[in-house]
Motif scaffolding. Structure first.
Motif, PDB file in Angstrom:
ATOM      1  N   ALA A 153      -7.894   9.209   4.736  1.00 29.05           N
ATOM      2  CA  ALA A 153      -7.928   7.744   4.704  1.00 29.05           C
ATOM      3  C   ALA A 153      -8.251   7.188   6.085  1.00 29.05           C
ATOM      4  O   ALA A 153      -8.979   6.193   6.212  1.00 29.05           O
ATOM      5  CB  ALA A 153      -6.591   7.206   4.208  1.00 29.05           C
ATOM      6  N   LYS A 156     -11.952   7.539   6.731  1.00 23.76           N
ATOM      7  CA  LYS A 156     -12.696   6.539   5.969  1.00 23.76           C
ATOM      8  C   LYS A 156     -12.587   5.166   6.625  1.00 23.76           C
ATOM      9  O   LYS A 156     -13.575   4.423   6.715  1.00 23.76           O
ATOM     10  CB  LYS A 156     -12.168   6.481   4.534  1.00 23.76           C
ATOM     11  CG  LYS A 156     -12.959   5.563   3.613  1.00 23.76           C
ATOM     12  CD  LYS A 156     -12.413   5.615   2.187  1.00 23.76           C
ATOM     13  CE  LYS A 156     -13.204   4.674   1.274  1.00 23.76           C
ATOM     14  NZ  LYS A 156     -12.653   4.708  -0.118  1.00 23.76           N
ATOM     15  N   TYR A 157     -11.406   4.831   7.108  1.00 27.75           N
ATOM     16  CA  TYR A 157     -11.226   3.538   7.784  1.00 27.75           C
ATOM     17  C   TYR A 157     -12.067   3.476   9.055  1.00 27.75           C
ATOM     18  O   TYR A 157     -12.786   2.496   9.303  1.00 27.75           O
ATOM     19  CB  TYR A 157      -9.758   3.314   8.119  1.00 27.75           C
ATOM     20  CG  TYR A 157      -9.554   2.290   9.205  1.00 27.75           C
ATOM     21  CD1 TYR A 157      -9.789   0.936   8.964  1.00 27.75           C
ATOM     22  CD2 TYR A 157      -9.168   2.678  10.488  1.00 27.75           C
ATOM     23  CE1 TYR A 157      -9.640   0.000   9.967  1.00 27.75           C
ATOM     24  CE2 TYR A 157      -9.016   1.738  11.492  1.00 27.75           C
ATOM     25  CZ  TYR A 157      -9.256   0.405  11.224  1.00 27.75           C
ATOM     26  OH  TYR A 157      -9.115  -0.517  12.229  1.00 27.75           O
ATOM     27  N   ASN A 161     -14.928   0.636   9.017  1.00 27.22           N
ATOM     28  CA  ASN A 161     -14.265  -0.642   9.268  1.00 27.22           C
ATOM     29  C   ASN A 161     -14.028  -0.964  10.734  1.00 27.22           C
ATOM     30  O   ASN A 161     -13.546  -2.058  11.032  1.00 27.22           O
ATOM     31  CB  ASN A 161     -12.909  -0.671   8.551  1.00 27.22           C
ATOM     32  CG  ASN A 161     -13.041  -0.542   7.044  1.00 27.22           C
ATOM     33  OD1 ASN A 161     -13.307  -1.512   6.342  1.00 27.22           O
ATOM     34  ND2 ASN A 161     -12.853   0.679   6.548  1.00 27.22           N
ATOM     35  N   ASP A 381      -4.849   2.872  -2.149  1.00 26.04           N
ATOM     36  CA  ASP A 381      -5.905   2.313  -1.303  1.00 26.04           C
ATOM     37  C   ASP A 381      -5.425   2.292   0.140  1.00 26.04           C
ATOM     38  O   ASP A 381      -5.125   1.236   0.702  1.00 26.04           O
ATOM     39  CB  ASP A 381      -6.277   0.903  -1.785  1.00 26.04           C
ATOM     40  CG  ASP A 381      -7.493   0.354  -1.054  1.00 26.04           C
ATOM     41  OD1 ASP A 381      -8.106   1.099  -0.258  1.00 26.04           O
ATOM     42  OD2 ASP A 381      -7.825  -0.834  -1.268  1.00 26.04           O
ATOM     43  N   THR A 383      -7.049   3.016   2.866  1.00 26.32           N
ATOM     44  CA  THR A 383      -8.028   2.492   3.821  1.00 26.32           C
ATOM     45  C   THR A 383      -7.821   1.001   4.053  1.00 26.32           C
ATOM     46  O   THR A 383      -7.856   0.517   5.193  1.00 26.32           O
ATOM     47  CB  THR A 383      -9.453   2.761   3.325  1.00 26.32           C
ATOM     48  OG1 THR A 383      -9.623   4.173   3.132  1.00 26.32           O
ATOM     49  CG2 THR A 383     -10.479   2.280   4.337  1.00 26.32           C
ATOM     50  N   THR A 384      -7.593   0.247   2.975  1.00 24.97           N
ATOM     51  CA  THR A 384      -7.344  -1.190   3.114  1.00 24.97           C
ATOM     52  C   THR A 384      -6.051  -1.434   3.887  1.00 24.97           C
ATOM     53  O   THR A 384      -5.967  -2.371   4.696  1.00 24.97           O
ATOM     54  CB  THR A 384      -7.271  -1.852   1.732  1.00 24.97           C
ATOM     55  OG1 THR A 384      -8.526  -1.691   1.067  1.00 24.97           O
ATOM     56  CG2 THR A 384      -6.966  -3.332   1.843  1.00 24.97           C
ATOM     57  N   LYS A 387      -6.802  -1.094   7.533  1.00 25.10           N
ATOM     58  CA  LYS A 387      -7.588  -2.218   8.043  1.00 25.10           C
ATOM     59  C   LYS A 387      -6.710  -3.460   8.232  1.00 25.10           C
ATOM     60  O   LYS A 387      -6.807  -4.150   9.250  1.00 25.10           O
ATOM     61  CB  LYS A 387      -8.745  -2.533   7.099  1.00 25.10           C
ATOM     62  CG  LYS A 387      -9.582  -3.733   7.547  1.00 25.10           C
ATOM     63  CD  LYS A 387     -10.828  -3.908   6.719  1.00 25.10           C
ATOM     64  CE  LYS A 387     -11.570  -5.193   7.101  1.00 25.10           C
ATOM     65  NZ  LYS A 387     -11.825  -5.300   8.551  1.00 25.10           N
TER      66      LYS A 387
END
Length: 582
Positions: A153, A156-157, A161, A381, A383-384, A387
């Motif tokens: 994760a 991915k972030y 992002n 989720d 990654t969110t 962020k």
């Protein structure tokens, strides 16, 4: 302002003589020890409110409160003044002395210039506030497979992002201490590369069942299995013996996990103390194995209490807000995780597991609230979640007021920040400790210095540069001279009885790099308490302070750890420098 460290007396607490024929001194890692390991089976809490009275080190203490203000859409709100805010301490409104708004810059960081043979802990070449995020991968409390989920994760972030100019550091919290896998940088590709190469390790409670961990956390310790084994049910007897052993092991290992986690938070706070502005610490974890009944309490009796208080005081001083992210994602229903037990035993297992899961979530929320962050859990989720945590550091307000030192009752002071503006979300830390461990720097003096000497990351609270001056002598042990430079404002000069006073501790440890041992070869250090004449104050303010010393070492390759602790503020500065003695 130039000092020779040899001009000051040594203290027995942190040093030993550096004389030929004297035994090599060793500063051991500081750890809080349980008074009686057999007592850990019973979960108990000690409250800071029962500590009594606090001895304040200073007459005036400024309480600083970083505040994040967003609208309903999550967008940061700018342009507010101190008249728009109200701060309450234990329900009583405080007079806001100052309020400043910070909007972080997108200027890329550049490391401070150093000459050959110089080593520094200066994180930035300027003092501009930036959007700083630290991602700490917790291997102490996170199941091994979930550690991979957290790393994936984070990759991915970072890959999709990370804003231009946003500063990120990557660290790993492990049972062996904190490890920096990437220092502060804006290089997205480098962050992704090193994170992909990072590996996990078994957590402290590896191999123990969820039921055993839940029973230990709840204090539901089983009786020793009966020696009367039913020969017709040998598997049941074996399971009972295994369950008993697992629960006892969990009761021993959970305090270790708590201690190592708090130590990691403390060292992260020290490493960020010299970085200007509010920082977001994303704690990618599987959670703490205990419940904090209230911010003023910590389980496992009183031996962890000073570490607990000191850690959260250091996080507040460094303006670090913790954002726990539960990398386990959606957690299955407890009924699916228990064994094939039935009846009352099944009910007890489900109750313990439900309580264990809820205490994990509650503690995440508590840690976030205590530091001004936000917890994210029961979501796949991740990654969110990463962020949203990082975005909080883009802008904030810093409010300050003076602590009422006439109220010397120890305990947790609750904070509440409100705004007159309607429809806004205000996020700030919900309190701070007023205890001897958090308000009196002398209370943790020796412990701080010993811990900093063995920490694998640099403390930046006291900025400093170490420069090797040369090696002299031809005897069995050579003299390696070095200079420590503290820039203007790097160390406190306190006004005391109409005199200017320096008050700091210094220590240096050389570790021999022979591939066989990490034992310290030699440690030197002093407690420095010196009056600075008025005639030299201008030099100190304009040029900083230099201190000269030497290590006597046999030929070989060394790693030298230099630590300075400002005894006025409790801040830590440290530098690690390689040394070759020919």
């Amino acid at each position: 302002l130039m000092f020779s460290a040899l001009a000051f007396g040594q203290t027995g607490d942190i040093t030993a003589p550096n004389n030929p024929g004297a035994p090599d001194p060793v500063v051991a890692p500081f750890r809080y020890s349980a008074p009686d390991r057999t007592s850990t089976a019973q979960v108990s809490s000690t409250s800071a409110d029962k500590e009594g009275k606090v001895k304040f080190h200073a007459q005036t203490i400024l309480v600083q409160v970083p505040i994040v203000v967003t609208g309903k859409s999550g967008k940061h709100i700018h342009g507010l003044t101190k008249h728009d805010f109200h701060i309450f301490e234990n329900g009583k409104e405080q007079n806001i002395a100052d309020l400043e708004e910070f909007v972080t810059t997108n200027t890329r960081i550049s490391p401070p210039p150093t000459a050959r043979g110089e080593f520094t802990n200066l994180a930035l070449s300027d003092q501009q506030a930036r959007n700083v995020t630290v991602i700490a991968l917790d291997t102490i409390n996170t199941p091994f497979l979930d550690q991979y989920t957290g790393r994936r994760a984070a990759v991915k972030y970072l890959a999709g992002n990370l804003d231009a100019g946003q500063v990120v550091a990557l660290m790993v919290m492990s049972r062996h201490g904190i490890k920096v896998i990437q220092g502060l940088t804006s290089d997205r590709e480098e962050l992704v590369r090193v994170l992909k190469q990072a590996s996990g390790e078994p957590p402290v409670t590896q191999g123990l069942s969820e039921n055993a961990k839940a029973k230990a956390a709840a204090g539901d310790m089983p009786d020793f299995p009966s020696s009367q084994v039913d020969i017709n049910r040998p598997l049941l007897a074996a399971r009972n013996f295994i369950a008993y052993g697992d629960t006892i092991s969990a009761a021993f290992q959970q305090p270790q996990a708590i201690q190592e986690t708090l130590n990691a938070f403390l060292e992260i706070a020290w490493s960020l103390a010299g970085v200007p502005g509010r920082k977001s610490l994303i704690w990618a974890t599987g959670g703490f194995p205990f419940l904090i009944p209230s911010p003023a309490q910590v389980p496992r009796s009183g031996y962890l209490m000073p570490l607990y208080e000191r850690t959260f005081q250091a996080l507040a001083a460094a303006q670090v807000s913790i954002y726990p992210v539960d990398v386990r994602g959606l957690v299955e229903n407890s009924a699916m995780a228990v064994s094939s037990s039935t009846g009352p035993k099944l009910a007890d297992q489900i109750s313990n597991l439900n309580g264990y899961q809820q205490s994990t979530i509650d503690t995440m929320n508590q840690v976030a609230d205590m530091t001004g962050g936000k917890a994210f859990y029961n979501s796949n989720d991740l990654t969110t979640s990463f962020k949203r945590a990082a975005d909080d550091a883009s802008s904030y307000y810093l409010a300050s007021y003076y602590l009422n030192t006439h109220n010397n009752k120890a305990g947790w002071r609750q904070l509440k920040v409100k705004t007159d503006q309607k429809g806004l979300e205000v996020r700030a830390r919900e309190g701070f400790f007023v205890t001897n461990a958090s308000m009196n720097p002398d209370a943790t003096r020796t412990a701080d210095l010993a811990n900093a000497l063995v920490s694998p990351i640099e403390g930046t609270g006291v900025p400093m540069t170490v420069r090797w001056l040369g090696i002299s002598g031809s005897a069995a042990k050579r003299k390696a001279e070095f200079m420590i430079h503290m820039p203007p404002g790097g160390i406190s000069i306190e006004a005391e009885n109409r005199q200017n006073v320096l008050n700091f501790d210094y220590a240096a440890t050389a570790y021999l790099n022979d591939g066989k041992t990490t034992k310290a070869a030699v440690t030197v250090g002093q407690s420095v308490t010196s009056h600075v004449p008025d005639a030299q104050m201008a030099s100190a303010r304009n040029n900083g302070i230099d201190m000269k010393n030497a290590l006597e070492l046999a030929p070989g390759q060394y790693t030298v750890r230099v630590v300075i602790r400002d005894n006025v503020t409790g801040k830590i500065g440290s530098v690690t420098a390689p040394l070759v003695v020919n």
